[in-house]
Design an enzyme around this catalytic site. Structure first.
Site, PDB file in Angstrom:
ATOM      1  N   GLY A 472       0.788  -1.307  -0.180  1.00  0.00           N
ATOM      2  CA  GLY A 472      -0.138  -0.215  -0.250  1.00  0.00           C
ATOM      3  C   GLY A 472       1.115   1.247  -0.268  1.00  0.00           C
ATOM      4  O   GLY A 472       1.846   1.350   0.190  1.00  0.00           O
ATOM      5  N   ASP A 588     -10.819  11.011   9.136  1.00  0.00           N
ATOM      6  CA  ASP A 588     -10.233  10.834   7.285  1.00  0.00           C
ATOM      7  C   ASP A 588     -11.239   9.516   6.969  1.00  0.00           C
ATOM      8  O   ASP A 588     -10.170   8.405   6.271  1.00  0.00           O
ATOM      9  CB  ASP A 588      -8.624  10.864   6.836  1.00  0.00           C
ATOM     10  CG  ASP A 588      -8.030  10.668   6.228  1.00  0.00           C
ATOM     11  OD1 ASP A 588      -9.171  11.051   5.186  1.00  0.00           O
ATOM     12  OD2 ASP A 588      -7.152  10.071   5.282  1.00  0.00           O
TER      13      ASP A 588
END
Length: 785
Positions: A472, A588
């Site tokens: 990632g 977030d």
């Protein structure tokens, strides 16, 4: 904006934070009754129409944070009628655009103007010498981060923000004393190019705020400052001011904040008499004395920063008397001796740094020290303590009595062995029931982690952070899969310290995740930190992110799986908002930050910009933005972070999960958003639902259709405006679980993985174990140090 053709009597359109774009139309001038024009935080481009100058009744203009280019129209001012005449204007904010050129002198003729903000543009020119006379009501002049030059007019007498220009000091340092009505010298950064602080500066009797950091001021601090009896804030840092700290600072009884650098050799004793002082920052000086016991006299002190000096001797034990202290910075000195154990009494202390000294002995482990990490104690002489501090392990006293040995060694060992035996028994029990076809999920936390993981082991575990192990990429670093020496598979999140905000993000994530414990939150196993490397070692999630499952052709989530994942996310947020000691705002929330384990249980991750709400706080101001499309309007436009903002993000993600479209999809432009699209389709859900989830041939079509409709209603309740109308996460969890109970998992989705819900709904195949005291303790604190 052609609405003005039809609404000539319009007085005040407030269109802040709506992502409006294009050019501002000249037809605005047709709204002759307009009193306010507020277009803050949009995407308008092009030039500002000069016709706006014809709106003589305008009192308020806010075009901040757009993309306007060109120059400020000359019609913005008090000038002949045929060119424009904003004679009633009181507020003008053009901050953070791409404006250039010279500011029209006519603007400085608007006699009623109170606030003028031009910060963050490319404007040039000089300030008129008569600005203070022409603008008698001016309360705030903000022109920082431009290209202004010339002399600062002596007629200015109120708030100023002049940093980042090329204004000079032809007379400002010698005549600064004549600004006797000045109440705030706010951020006069770099406007005094060079020179001295005049001895007559004591004439500024009304001065409350004096901040002139980052200049080239030299000489000594004049005694005249001792007459500034109203002074509450003093910042002289980053100049060239050699010499001592004046003893008369102790006479400035209203002084609450001091920032200064470049001074030597000691702190006068009179300074410690400021009992009501709040912040004392004397870092980066040449102070080389010992810290006196009198430091404990500053009873109200919140922040004490004496780092990057040459202090020697012991850390005063009287610091423990500063009961309100939040931050203590003593790094990069020559301090020695032991850490005073009574510092454990500082119950509000959040940040401590004594690194790069010669301190030795045992690090306290109680009070606030339970939350500190190795970062606070790097490079000292001979410290010992808990393993998490990455120092020598504390040697046990062999003379301890038998009772102490029993409590501290034998009992924990017995509990650990019991836990291991129970784990083995349940693994065997799970295998037996799996073979018999009974759906089971054992939601055991990982064993307690006491080991520290050195940098070298992480290199081996990830094949030196090779691309083959990359799983990632984030805005502040990379995530790698790794296998530790004991065979444990982990995810290693490495922060790119060259990026702005990476160090802060690492600290925040450690701070927030240190104590949170919930099955639906990502778990930190350990951390690895030195001067040039920061990494978090996390529990590995083999099924990746929710985003991957929503938008990859290789993966598929059915209706029930998506519902259960969103229940998991809601449960995690419920814990953060309501069940943790201090509410946590994630800030977030989005599908890429929701990770799925082996059993497709969802875990909220990435707390890099999260906020802790302490005490009675219900929101915090922040300059760190989340992700466009998921941010609540009040977060993006005003920088307000609160649990209501998380709920808004959850609502958007709930819509996205079931309609299969991102809020940033190319179909959403101008006035059409994901929220408005869902809202307009409430009577025909087949227009918006993910086509893979529901077809009319589905044998459970009616049930799923009703469930989907309820989910979208809930999502809109989460994303409601204003924030006060939004539902809370406790109610979200209850409503989603009721919907889940309406669907028979074995009929509607026979392939869905077995799940266990601990609080209502779902299966309870191992409830006898979940209710044992041992498991409750393990679940409440699976990684406690």
């Amino acid at each position: 904006m052609d609405i003005c053709k039809h609404l000539p009597n319009l007085q005040g359109p407030y269109l802040d934070g709506n992502q409006l774009s294009g050019q501002l139309p000249a037809t605005l001038s047709l709204c002759g009754e307009l009193l306010s024009l507020s277009l803050f935080y949009n995407k308008f481009a092009g030039s500002i129409p000069r016709e706006i100058g014809n709106l003589s009744k305008l009192e308020y203009i806010n075009l901040r944070r757009n993309s306007f280019a060109g120059s400020i129209p000359p019609s913005f001012g008090n000038i002949p009628k045929e060119l424009g005449n904003l004679i009633n204007l009181q507020f003008l904010d053009l901050c953070d655009n791409n404006l250039m050129g010279i500011v029209p002198e006519a603007i400085f003729n608007i006699s009623k103007l109170q606030i003028l903000s031009l910060v963050l543009n490319h404007l040039s020119g000089s300030l008129p010498s008569g600005i203070g006379t022409w603008l008698p009501d001016l309360e705030g002049l903000y022109i920082g981060a431009n290209q202004f030059s010339g002399i600062i007019p002596l007629s200015i007498s109120n708030w100023l923000h002049l940093s980042g220009n090329q204004l000079t000091d032809e007379h400002s340092t010698s005549e600064l004393a004549f600004l006797t009505s000045l109440t705030n010298c706010n951020s006069l950064r770099k406007f005094i190019y060079a020179g001295f602080i005049p001895t007559s500066s004591g004439l500024l009797q009304k001065l409350q705020f004096l901040a002139i950091p980052g200049n080239r001021i030299h000489g000594s601090i004049p005694r005249g400052l001792c007459h500034l009896t109203n002074l509450g804030y003093l910042d002289l840092s980053s100049n060239k001011l050699p010499g001592t700290i004046p003893s008369y600072f102790g006479n400035l009884t209203r002084l609450r904040n001091i920032y200064s650098s470049g001074l030597a050799p000691e702190i006068p004793s009179s300074l410690w008499t400021l009992r009501d002082h709040l912040i004392l920052n004397l870092s980066s000086n040449f102070l080389n004395s010992q810290l006196p016991l009198e430091v404990g006299n500053m009873k109200s002190l919140l922040v004490l920063d004496l780092s990057k000096n040459q202090f020697s001797g012991n850390i005063p034990s009287t610091i423990s008397l500063l009961q309100n202290l939040l931050q203590l910075f003593l790094s990069h000195n020559k301090l020695q001796g032991h850490m005073p154990p009574n510092l454990e009494a500082l119950k509000y202390l959040k940040y401590l740094n004594v690194s790069f000294n010669k301190v030795q002995g045992e690090i306290p482990n109680g009070g606030p020290f339970a939350n500190f990490t190795a970062e606070s104690f790097i490079s000292n002489l001979a410290l010992c303590g808990a393993p998490r501090f990455q120092v020598m392990v504390l040697e046990k006293d062999t003379r301890r009595n038998t009772k102490s040995l029993l409590l501290k060694c034998i009992v924990p060992l017995s509990v650990s062995l019991s836990a291991i035996i129970l784990v083995i028994l349940f693994i065997l029990w799970k295998r037996r029931h799996t073979k018999s076809g009974t759906p089971v999920q054992v939601d055991l936390p990982l064993p307690r982690m006491h080991r520290m993981i050195p940098h070298q082991e992480l290199l081996y575990a990830t094949s030196y952070f090779g691309e083959d192990n990359l799983i990632g990429k984030g805005s502040l670093g990379m995530v790698y899969k790794g296998v530790l020496s004991d065979g444990l598979i982990v995810a290693v999140k490495v922060f790119n310290l060259e990026l702005q905000g990476a160090f802060k993000s690492f600290e925040v994530e450690c701070e927030v995740m240190r104590n949170i414990r919930h099955r639906n939150l990502a778990k930190i196993i350990s951390s690895c930190s030195n001067l040039d490397f920061k990494a978090l070692v996390l529990e590995y999630m083999p099924n990746g992110s929710l985003e991957k499952w929503l938008y990859s052709h290789k993966y598929y989530l059915d209706f029930v799986q998506r519902l259960k994942i969103m229940i998991d996310v809601a449960s995690g947020l419920e814990y953060l908002h309501h069940d943790y000691s201090n509410p946590v705002v994630h800030c977030d929330l989005k599908p890429s930050n929701v990770l799925l384990d082996d059993d497709m249980v969802a875990h909220i991750s990435d707390f890099g910009i999260a906020k802790l709400l302490i005490g009675n706080e219900f929101m915090k101001r922040t300059k760190t933005l989340g992700t466009i499309g998921y941010m609540a309007p009040e977060y993006g436009s005003e920088g307000i972070a609160s649990t209501k903002g998380d709920i808004y993000s959850y609502g958007i993600m709930l819509m996205e999960t079931f309609v299969g479209k991102k809020p940033t999809d190319e179909m959403f432009m101008e006035e059409l958003t994901l929220k408005s699209w869902v809202e307009s389709s409430t009577n025909n859900i087949m227009e918006v639902i993910d086509a893979n989830l529901l077809t009319k041939e589905d044998e459970s079509f009616a049930l799923k259709q009703a469930c989907f409709s309820s989910i979208m209603t809930l999502a809109l309740d989460c994303a409601a405006e204003p924030p006060e109308k939004r539902i809370n996460m406790k109610d979200v969890v209850v409503r989603l679980k009721k919907l889940l109970n309406q669907i028979d998992c074995t009929v509607v989705a026979p392939a869905c993985p077995p799940r266990t819900f601990f609080q209502g709904g779902g299966f309870r195949p191992i409830s006898f174990f979940l209710n044992t005291p041992l498991y409750r303790d393990m679940r409440a604190d699976p990684y406690a140090n």
